[in-house]
Design a protein around this motif. Sequence first.
Motif, PDB file in Angstrom:
ATOM      1  N   GLY A 184      34.297  40.741   4.488  1.00 21.41           N
ATOM      2  CA  GLY A 184      35.203  39.726   3.943  1.00 21.41           C
ATOM      3  C   GLY A 184      35.297  39.758   2.431  1.00 21.41           C
ATOM      4  N   LEU A 185      35.409  40.952   1.863  1.00 19.07           N
ATOM      5  CA  LEU A 185      35.375  41.092   0.401  1.00 19.07           C
ATOM      6  C   LEU A 185      36.643  40.572  -0.268  1.00 19.07           C
ATOM      7  CD1 LEU A 185      33.706  44.638   0.067  1.00 19.07           C
ATOM      8  CD2 LEU A 185      32.617  42.402   0.118  1.00 19.07           C
ATOM      9  N   ARG A 186      37.740  40.443   0.508  1.00 15.91           N
ATOM     10  CA  ARG A 186      39.001  39.962  -0.088  1.00 15.91           C
ATOM     11  C   ARG A 186      38.901  38.528  -0.581  1.00 15.91           C
ATOM     12  NH1 ARG A 186      41.832  43.305  -2.585  1.00 15.91           N
ATOM     13  NH2 ARG A 186      42.384  45.152  -1.410  1.00 15.91           N
ATOM     14  N   ARG A 187      37.958  37.753  -0.048  1.00 12.84           N
ATOM     15  CA  ARG A 187      37.839  36.358  -0.536  1.00 12.84           C
ATOM     16  C   ARG A 187      37.339  36.322  -1.971  1.00 12.84           C
ATOM     17  NH1 ARG A 187      32.209  34.830   2.654  1.00 12.84           N
ATOM     18  NH2 ARG A 187      31.769  37.008   3.090  1.00 12.84           N
ATOM     19  N   PHE A 188      36.680  37.406  -2.428  1.00  4.74           N
ATOM     20  CA  PHE A 188      36.187  37.460  -3.802  1.00  4.74           C
ATOM     21  C   PHE A 188      37.164  38.172  -4.734  1.00  4.74           C
ATOM     22  CE2 PHE A 188      32.394  37.913  -0.969  1.00  4.74           C
ATOM     23  CZ  PHE A 188      31.943  36.600  -1.095  1.00  4.74           C
ATOM     24  N   GLN A 189      38.037  39.024  -4.181  1.00  5.80           N
ATOM     25  CA  GLN A 189      39.037  39.749  -4.980  1.00  5.80           C
ATOM     26  C   GLN A 189      40.305  39.863  -4.145  1.00  5.80           C
ATOM     27  OE1 GLN A 189      37.772  43.524  -6.755  1.00  5.80           O
ATOM     28  NE2 GLN A 189      39.879  44.271  -6.671  1.00  5.80           N
ATOM     29  N   PRO A 190      41.207  38.859  -4.261  1.00  7.61           N
ATOM     30  CA  PRO A 190      42.394  38.822  -3.383  1.00  7.61           C
ATOM     31  C   PRO A 190      43.325  40.019  -3.551  1.00  7.61           C
ATOM     32  CG  PRO A 190      42.042  36.710  -4.476  1.00  7.61           C
ATOM     33  CD  PRO A 190      41.128  37.683  -5.131  1.00  7.61           C
ATOM     34  N   GLU A 191      43.386  40.585  -4.754  1.00  6.90           N
ATOM     35  CA  GLU A 191      44.334  41.675  -4.998  1.00  6.90           C
ATOM     36  C   GLU A 191      43.644  42.874  -5.641  1.00  6.90           C
ATOM     37  OE1 GLU A 191      47.494  40.179  -7.374  1.00  6.90           O
ATOM     38  OE2 GLU A 191      48.177  38.727  -5.884  1.00  6.90           O
ATOM     39  N   GLY A 192      44.350  44.033  -5.540  1.00 14.87           N
ATOM     40  CA  GLY A 192      43.847  45.244  -6.201  1.00 14.87           C
ATOM     41  C   GLY A 192      42.849  46.005  -5.340  1.00 14.87           C
ATOM     42  N   THR A 193      42.486  47.188  -5.810  1.00 13.14           N
ATOM     43  CA  THR A 193      41.539  48.048  -5.102  1.00 13.14           C
ATOM     44  C   THR A 193      40.113  47.519  -5.277  1.00 13.14           C
ATOM     45  OG1 THR A 193      42.959  49.943  -5.552  1.00 13.14           O
ATOM     46  CG2 THR A 193      40.709  50.421  -4.849  1.00 13.14           C
TER      47      THR A 193
END
Length: 571
Positions: A480-489
């Motif tokens: 669930g790493l997108r919760r810490f960095q919503p956009e970009g690689t």
Amino acid sequence: MNALASPIASADADERIAATLLGRGRLKDADLARAQRLQAEAGGSLGSLLVRLGLVSERDMAEAASEVLGLPLMASKECPDAAPENLPLTLRFLKQQAVVPVGEDAFGLDLLVADPQDPYAADAVQLATGRAVRVKVGLRSEIADLIERYYGQGRSAMGTIVENIGDDTAGDEDDVEHLRDLASEAPVIRLVNLVIQRAVELRASDIHIEPFENRLKVRYRVDGVLEEAESPPANLTAAVISRIKIMAKLNIAERRLPQDGRIMVRVQGKELDLRVSSVPTAHGESVVMRLLDRESVVLDFRALGFTDEFLDSFVKVLEQPHGILLVTGPTGSGKTTTLYAALNQLNTPDVKIITVEDPVEYQIEGINQIQVKPQIGLDFAHALRSIVRQDPDIIMIGEMRDIETSRIAIQSALTGHLVLSTLHTNNSAGGITRLMDMGVEDYLLTSTVNGILAQRLVRRLEPIHAERYEAPPEVVAEFGLRRFQPEGTIHLWRPKPSPLSLTGYLGRGTIMEFLVMDDTLRRMVMQHAGMAELEEAARAAGMRTMYEDGLVKAMQGITTIEEVLRVTQEA
């Protein structure tokens, strides 16, 4: 061409290396002045003199020389199994100059050098071989081992010492005088010193010496992970353990009961405090030594791993005039260091701080520290009852391990003291349920506990050589790493072995969660809510769990996801 054929004079290089060591806090001004006086009388290289006197460790010296001279640092494990052949270099020259050839190609010869600031050895090798020399910096002890491996009979430093010990070591192990004589022999003393010295070189936190039926096992805990090392032969078990017990002022005749002691020693420029514990096992006594390096202990929140969002709320709770602040986690998770950092911040001339500890790990100027001694009746509860009458403003209790200690701590918090302590629980919400299970009344708990910090230690990546890579989509989804960095690689890092660290990790840092008691949590405690419900409410109020803090630090390149999984229960 010699890599040192530069205008840097040997004396100038020595001065720059010494300045680098001073700047890093690896060398003291007084020690440098002492070495310079001796150098003026006896001559020679200042760098090798600092190492010989034990004022600087070999590794610190090698790293400073590598940086100042712009030369690569090479570990013995990176060297080939055999040296270049047919070189016109004598064994005596290699040993005297502490150099060893470790490789060759069409362009020249690779030479591992202990004193790279002195160009003599490299120039002599270049002249003798007629080939260009590429200098690499090595540790003097590793170069000696390589010379023995390449040109001798393959003996290590420990093997050489063992050869000098007589055959009468087996003897009668019940004869105390015989044991004392064995432990006082120079080779046994050198053997134990070598074990401690290697622990310092490896940056180990603990040395484990464990006797088994046919062998004596030596292991070092480096960055939280045990590594097995070369061990003395089994027939030296009694001599080695007796030597350690003599150093720690323990009773060498008592082998049926556990004993605790401490050793104060200076190794390679470091003032070390070794906590020694011995326990009887089936094949002898198992000894564990914990190394406390007083000079390098970090009492700074940011260096320990506190990020801005944690630090603000933690300091806010820390600065409250009364109440209880708890730090939780298993043994060896850095709880005591965090409490010392908190005390260091609170330690001002206008407050009185008293601690009750078992044992006192680091001594801090301006703080009254009490060592408990259960054998004479001075336990946590007994000491606490007395120190409340000493009019302290802040009390630190090493551990709340029973209901009596907890009740006195709570009474102290209710009467206007700030109390800091530790608990052994897996997470911060577990601290509340643990106190209630111990018998602390819910209304007292809600009145006194201000915050609970839970933490673990993870290995830090060695930043210079760590390898960055793009996180695969399945890893991003799984954690669930997108919760810490919503956009970009999203990028993660992996360890890469280097001269600074063969594992790719260097040192440890904390991952943590901080539960601040608010009105919602207090109501839930009064209703005897479970640990999972308390954690859910704290997360709804903005608490980031240890696991989540670890994932963020993995994305920042501080550690790896594998390390976070290794130390958190989410694994």
